[in-house]
Design a protein around this motif. Structure first.
Motif, PDB file in Angstrom:
ATOM      1  N   SER A   1      -5.747  19.126  48.767  1.00  0.00           N
ATOM      2  CA  SER A   1      -5.863  20.439  48.351  1.00  0.00           C
ATOM      3  C   SER A   1      -5.190  21.081  47.027  1.00  0.00           C
ATOM      4  O   SER A   1      -4.600  21.944  46.882  1.00  0.00           O
ATOM      5  CB  SER A   1      -4.965  21.551  49.363  1.00  0.00           C
ATOM      6  N   ILE A   2      -5.884  20.430  45.976  1.00  0.00           N
ATOM      7  CA  ILE A   2      -5.631  20.356  44.639  1.00  0.00           C
ATOM      8  C   ILE A   2      -6.302  21.590  43.976  1.00  0.00           C
ATOM      9  O   ILE A   2      -7.606  21.484  44.095  1.00  0.00           O
ATOM     10  CB  ILE A   2      -5.805  19.277  43.782  1.00  0.00           C
TER      11      ILE A   2
ATOM     12  N   VAL B   1      -0.899  20.136  47.708  1.00  0.00           N
ATOM     13  CA  VAL B   1       0.069  19.646  48.823  1.00  0.00           C
ATOM     14  C   VAL B   1       0.508  18.172  48.784  1.00  0.00           C
ATOM     15  O   VAL B   1      -0.346  17.313  48.605  1.00  0.00           O
ATOM     16  CB  VAL B   1      -0.787  20.100  50.046  1.00  0.00           C
ATOM     17  N   ALA B   2       1.726  18.043  48.677  1.00  0.00           N
ATOM     18  CA  ALA B   2       2.091  16.661  48.838  1.00  0.00           C
ATOM     19  C   ALA B   2       2.263  16.327  50.178  1.00  0.00           C
ATOM     20  O   ALA B   2       3.033  16.813  51.024  1.00  0.00           O
ATOM     21  CB  ALA B   2       3.628  16.776  48.112  1.00  0.00           C
TER      22      ALA B   2
ATOM     23  N   GLN C   1       4.041  22.315  50.075  1.00  0.00           N
ATOM     24  CA  GLN C   1       3.102  22.795  49.098  1.00  0.00           C
ATOM     25  C   GLN C   1       3.882  23.116  47.725  1.00  0.00           C
ATOM     26  O   GLN C   1       5.192  23.241  47.651  1.00  0.00           O
ATOM     27  CB  GLN C   1       2.736  24.273  49.501  1.00  0.00           C
ATOM     28  N   ILE C   2       3.240  22.617  46.530  1.00  0.00           N
ATOM     29  CA  ILE C   2       4.006  22.632  45.354  1.00  0.00           C
ATOM     30  C   ILE C   2       3.032  23.153  44.272  1.00  0.00           C
ATOM     31  O   ILE C   2       1.896  23.253  44.191  1.00  0.00           O
ATOM     32  CB  ILE C   2       4.040  21.069  44.942  1.00  0.00           C
ATOM     33  N   HIS C   3       3.885  23.928  43.417  1.00  0.00           N
ATOM     34  CA  HIS C   3       3.198  24.707  42.232  1.00  0.00           C
ATOM     35  C   HIS C   3       3.805  24.302  41.074  1.00  0.00           C
ATOM     36  O   HIS C   3       4.978  23.947  40.765  1.00  0.00           O
ATOM     37  CB  HIS C   3       3.430  26.115  42.335  1.00  0.00           C
TER      38      HIS C   3
ATOM     39  N   HIS D   1      -3.355  14.403  35.994  1.00  0.00           N
ATOM     40  CA  HIS D   1      -2.146  13.515  35.718  1.00  0.00           C
ATOM     41  C   HIS D   1      -0.936  14.351  35.861  1.00  0.00           C
ATOM     42  O   HIS D   1       0.248  13.509  36.106  1.00  0.00           O
ATOM     43  CB  HIS D   1      -2.540  13.132  34.025  1.00  0.00           C
ATOM     44  N   ASN D   2      -0.727  15.357  35.618  1.00  0.00           N
ATOM     45  CA  ASN D   2       0.663  16.143  36.029  1.00  0.00           C
ATOM     46  C   ASN D   2       0.886  16.363  37.538  1.00  0.00           C
ATOM     47  O   ASN D   2       2.093  16.199  38.021  1.00  0.00           O
ATOM     48  CB  ASN D   2       0.535  17.519  35.440  1.00  0.00           C
ATOM     49  N   VAL D   3      -0.196  16.456  38.361  1.00  0.00           N
ATOM     50  CA  VAL D   3       0.107  16.239  39.830  1.00  0.00           C
ATOM     51  C   VAL D   3       0.510  14.632  40.148  1.00  0.00           C
ATOM     52  O   VAL D   3       1.599  14.646  41.137  1.00  0.00           O
ATOM     53  CB  VAL D   3      -1.483  16.317  40.440  1.00  0.00           C
ATOM     54  N   ARG D   4       0.280  13.716  39.484  1.00  0.00           N
ATOM     55  CA  ARG D   4       0.858  12.471  39.615  1.00  0.00           C
ATOM     56  C   ARG D   4       2.286  12.424  39.272  1.00  0.00           C
ATOM     57  O   ARG D   4       2.869  11.713  39.993  1.00  0.00           O
ATOM     58  CB  ARG D   4      -0.027  11.479  39.128  1.00  0.00           C
ATOM     59  N   ASN D   5       2.334  12.913  38.116  1.00  0.00           N
ATOM     60  CA  ASN D   5       3.758  12.959  37.588  1.00  0.00           C
ATOM     61  C   ASN D   5       4.736  13.581  38.651  1.00  0.00           C
ATOM     62  O   ASN D   5       6.011  13.236  38.842  1.00  0.00           O
ATOM     63  CB  ASN D   5       3.761  13.706  36.291  1.00  0.00           C
ATOM     64  N   ALA D   6       4.223  14.844  39.227  1.00  0.00           N
ATOM     65  CA  ALA D   6       5.019  15.504  40.011  1.00  0.00           C
ATOM     66  C   ALA D   6       5.284  14.748  41.459  1.00  0.00           C
ATOM     67  O   ALA D   6       6.534  14.882  41.835  1.00  0.00           O
ATOM     68  CB  ALA D   6       4.354  16.760  40.462  1.00  0.00           C
ATOM     69  N   LEU D   7       4.191  13.918  41.745  1.00  0.00           N
ATOM     70  CA  LEU D   7       4.416  13.150  43.032  1.00  0.00           C
ATOM     71  C   LEU D   7       5.535  12.011  42.823  1.00  0.00           C
ATOM     72  O   LEU D   7       6.336  11.964  43.684  1.00  0.00           O
ATOM     73  CB  LEU D   7       3.045  12.657  43.432  1.00  0.00           C
ATOM     74  N   ALA D   8       5.497  11.597  41.652  1.00  0.00           N
ATOM     75  CA  ALA D   8       6.198  10.472  41.228  1.00  0.00           C
ATOM     76  C   ALA D   8       7.874  11.098  41.229  1.00  0.00           C
ATOM     77  O   ALA D   8       8.722  10.530  41.839  1.00  0.00           O
ATOM     78  CB  ALA D   8       6.377   9.772  39.756  1.00  0.00           C
ATOM     79  N   ALA D   9       7.755  12.157  40.524  1.00  0.00           N
ATOM     80  CA  ALA D   9       9.307  13.095  40.625  1.00  0.00           C
ATOM     81  C   ALA D   9       9.795  13.217  42.186  1.00  0.00           C
ATOM     82  O   ALA D   9      11.076  13.081  42.455  1.00  0.00           O
ATOM     83  CB  ALA D   9       9.122  14.410  39.819  1.00  0.00           C
TER      84      ALA D   9
END
Length: 487
Positions: free
Chosen positions: A266-267, A277-278, A291-293, A300-308
């Motif tokens: 749901s990006i 949504v993670a 849910q993440i904002h 690429h920043n979605v991936r960064n946030a998932l890693a974090a």
């Protein structure tokens, strides 16, 4: 940090030529012009021998300005007028700095998160710090990720720190082995395998192999977090993979793919940022979501946030908490900042560039929707990617092919104008013009930022969106400044 010259002598295997071994040192520095502005008093100067300048010549001045100690490479004459400053003779000043950093790091029994990859190390580091903001975290300042920057980061550790995030970048063979030996990360994030420094390392496979040395000091409990969407990195995941280092016992994957341990769904991307949504599982295997904002743009920043998010959970911080830090994260200057001016949306991604990050920028601006202010036209401004060596022309050409495919497959998010600046970036436009298609953008190439700026300012109107990107040496921030100053 507070140690004595005697401590440093042991750590760096040095010899005291002048001064007192009991002299306390609470900081190191390599820039002779920073003596007056250092955040600590008892400083040790590390003279680096560069291609053009041997910083040993600055020793008398830094001592005069207040430095309490300095390294000196064997074979160099001890300067006069150094008073009681401690002079520590070593075989190699840069190696001595790294050795002392290793010695100091061993004093801390906390999680150390090492971050490497061809693109996105600094942004990922900042996002991990944001996700861990509920605890006391020490992190690399800026992108000080080299054999000089890493030990300076380590010397900033304090007893109150509950975790450390250390960025680790390489451009040559065997560099990561040195960094890993000094930083000794307990966990590591590998963002991607791109073409940055391929001119030195020869191939993406070599880049993967070299960067995986980040795991050299892993223990049985260490975890490697890898981007599952990266073709080469996905080969590290299987336990019996020839690409997986022997010390890597645990791998956690993240990405857009549903096969990842942490994946996004749901990006949506707008001029206010990115929402998604993670998806992940708890220790019992139960599927969970959050849910993440983000105030920044792009997959690429979605991936960064998932890693974090994954790292935070490993350290005991739930996604419901880490997402609050991610929502507050502000991108560093030139790293995807959103600027609104006169109805125009500018994405400032000028800090640096690689062919892969350029493709990501195309994807970002293509997926962006204007919300209350619809986007009518999309402009991409790309300057040269430097340090590609013999791959320069072919890698730039591939970016053009990517834009061509993007426009064919995404008519609603097509790139309308491509402006290139420099020399090798002209290949981007040549790839597009190699085949005349109605979907191709209007392409223009210029030699200077000034020419590109003037052309842009003659075209930009309300409802336009523009992304600007190039290698640090191309100074593409000048283009954005020109546009903003023309308001």
């Amino acid at each position: 940090m507070q140690v004595t010259v005697n401590d440093i002598l042991k750590a760096a295997n040095g010899k005291l030529l002048n001064g007192n071994g009991d002299t306390e040192i609470n900081g190191f520095f390599t820039n002779s012009r920073e003596t007056h502005s250092l955040p600590f008093k008892n400083a040790l100067f590390v003279p680096i021998i560069g291609e053009r300048v041997d910083a040993h010549k600055f020793i008398p001045q830094v001592v005069k300005d207040g430095a309490k100690a300095f390294f000196i490479k064997k074979g160099h004459e001890l300067p006069a007028d150094i008073g009681d400053a401690a002079a520590i003779e070593v075989d190699d000043t840069e190696a001595a700095l790294l050795d002392t950093g290793r010695w100091f790091r061993e004093k801390f029994n906390i999680p150390f998160i090492g971050i490497t990859g061809s693109v996105g190390k600094t942004t990922t580091k900042e996002m991990v710090a944001a996700a861990l903001s509920s605890i006391n975290v020490h992190k690399t300042k800026g992108n000080a990720n080299s054999t000089i920057g890493l030990p300076l980061t380590l010397f900033g550790l304090e007893p109150c720190n509950e975790a450390a995030i250390i960025e680790m970048g390489i451009s040559e063979f065997h560099e990561m082995e040195k960094l890993a030996d000094a930083g000794r990360p307990t966990h590591a994030i590998f963002t991607n395998v791109g073409t940055a420094h391929i001119g030195n390392l020869g191939s993406k496979e070599n880049i993967l192999k070299e960067k995986l040395h980040i795991t050299d000091c892993f223990t049985e409990d260490s975890v490697l977090f890898v981007n599952a969407d990266d073709e080469l990195l996905s080969k590290v995941v299987p336990e019996n993979s020839e690409f997986r280092p022997a010390k890597v016992k645990h791998v956690v994957t993240y990405g857009i793919s549903k096969e990842a341990d942490f994946y996004a769904s749901s990006i949506t991307i707008s001029d206010s940022g990115t929402d998604f949504v993670a998806n992940y599982k708890d220790e019992d295997g139960k599927p969970l979501t959050e849910q993440i904002h983000l105030k920044t743009l792009g997959l690429h920043n979605v991936r960064n946030a998932l890693a974090a998010t994954a790292v935070a959970l490993k350290l005991g911080i739930s996604p419901s908490v880490s997402k609050l830090g991610l929502a507050a994260y502000e991108p560093l200057s030139g790293r995807g900042n959103i600027i609104k001016t006169n109805g125009i949306t500018i994405i400032d991604d000028t800090y640096n560039a690689s062919p892969d990050s350029m493709k990501a920028s195309v994807q970002i601006i293509g997926e962006m929707r204007g919300g209350k202010e619809p986007i009518h036209r999309r402009f991409v401004v790309f300057a040269d990617v430097l340090e590609l060596g013999e791959y320069a022309e072919s890698e730039h050409y591939k970016v053009g092919e990517y834009i061509k495919t993007h426009n064919e497959e995404n008519p609603e998010g097509r790139i309308d104008y491509l402006i290139t600046v420099g020399k090798d970036s002209e290949q981007i436009g040549l790839a597009l013009n190699s085949e005349s298609l109605d979907t191709n953008p209007v392409t223009k190439h210029f030699s200077t930022n000034v020419e590109a700026s003037n052309y842009l300012k003659s075209l930009l109107t309300k409802g336009d969106a523009i992304v600007v990107k190039g290698s640090r040496g191309m100074q593409t921030e000048e283009i954005i400044s020109s546009i903003l100053n023309d308001e």
